[in-house]
Write a protein that holds these residues in place. Structure first.
Motif, short mmCIF file in Angstrom:
data_model
loop_
_atom_site.label_atom_id
_atom_site.label_comp_id
_atom_site.label_asym_id
_atom_site.label_seq_id
_atom_site.Cartn_x
_atom_site.Cartn_y
_atom_site.Cartn_z
N TYR A 34 17.48 10.22 29.31
CA TYR A 34 17.88 9.30 30.38
C TYR A 34 18.94 9.93 31.27
O TYR A 34 19.69 10.79 30.83
N GLY A 96 10.48 3.87 29.23
CA GLY A 96 10.71 2.55 29.82
C GLY A 96 10.65 2.60 31.33
O GLY A 96 11.46 3.28 31.96
N LYS A 99 13.82 1.75 33.25
CA LYS A 99 15.02 2.51 32.88
C LYS A 99 15.13 3.81 33.68
O LYS A 99 14.13 4.31 34.21
#
Length: 208
Positions: A34, A96, A99
């Motif tokens: 991320y 996700g 995300k």
């Protein structure tokens, strides 16, 4: 939960999941990567052929996925999203869809951005209107989640590439083409010329 007002988030488009296009989850690394936020979207073309049918699009995706992992040695599919000629949006890299998943799409600018690939080659062929519309819908939603106006100019710090030296601050459109961050012909002249239309349409979808 985000504390910013959610008034400028476009409607979430329908997104075909990885399971929906038949991603073999054994290929990718287990962990997700991320980044902090999403400040820009980089638009690409896959440079695969234009003669596929929309029913064949999942098999095209599986081929790109395998190439990125097996041949390029990446942890997963490089693009965060892919869009076919019928305007169907597909989940790319796992982790996700809402995300800030870090992709591998624009060298030097994978932090705080996302990558969208339109299936096909658009140097000499016009991108299908349905695909251009889908890019606008997707950016209206995803950039909206992070408080970004698709017509804005944002500043990203380069991680090092062939266009901006490492550590330099690059002023880029919130909806940019791959070539804006890296010296490449991607996403093809014909798709690149549609990005102004995409920005305006996405802003309208955000209610701006």
């Amino acid at each position: 939960r985000p504390t910013t007002p959610r008034s400028h988030v476009g409607p979430r488009p329908a997104i075909v999941t990885r399971a929906g296009w038949g991603a073999d989850e054994r290929l990718r690394e287990r962990e997700f990567a991320y980044t902090r936020t999403v400040r820009a979207a980089f638009v690409h073309h896959s440079a695969t052929g234009n003669n596929y049918t929309c029913r064949q699009a999942p098999s095209v995706l599986r081929g790109i996925y395998r190439f990125h992992v097996k041949s390029s040695g990446w942890r997963d599919m490089g693009y965060n999203f892919l869009i076919d000629k019928c305007g169907t949006v597909y989940e790319g890299r796992a982790g996700g869809v809402a995300k800030p998943v870090m992709g591998a799409h624009t060298r030097g600018f994978n932090q705080n951005s996302m990558g969208i690939a339109v299936l096909g080659a658009f140097e000499n062929a016009n991108p299908p209107a349905a695909a251009v519309s889908a890019v606008a819908k997707l950016t209206a939603w995803k950039l909206g989640l992070y408080g970004v106006d698709p017509r804005a100019v944002t500043t990203l710090v380069s991680g090092g590439g062939n266009r901006f030296p490492k550590g330099s601050r690059a002023k880029l459109h919130a909806v940019s083409g791959h070539r804006d961050g890296f010296n490449t012909r991607c996403p093809g002249d014909r798709l690149y010329r549609k990005l102004g239309t995409v920005r305006d349409a996405a802003a309208r979808l955000q209610g701006r």
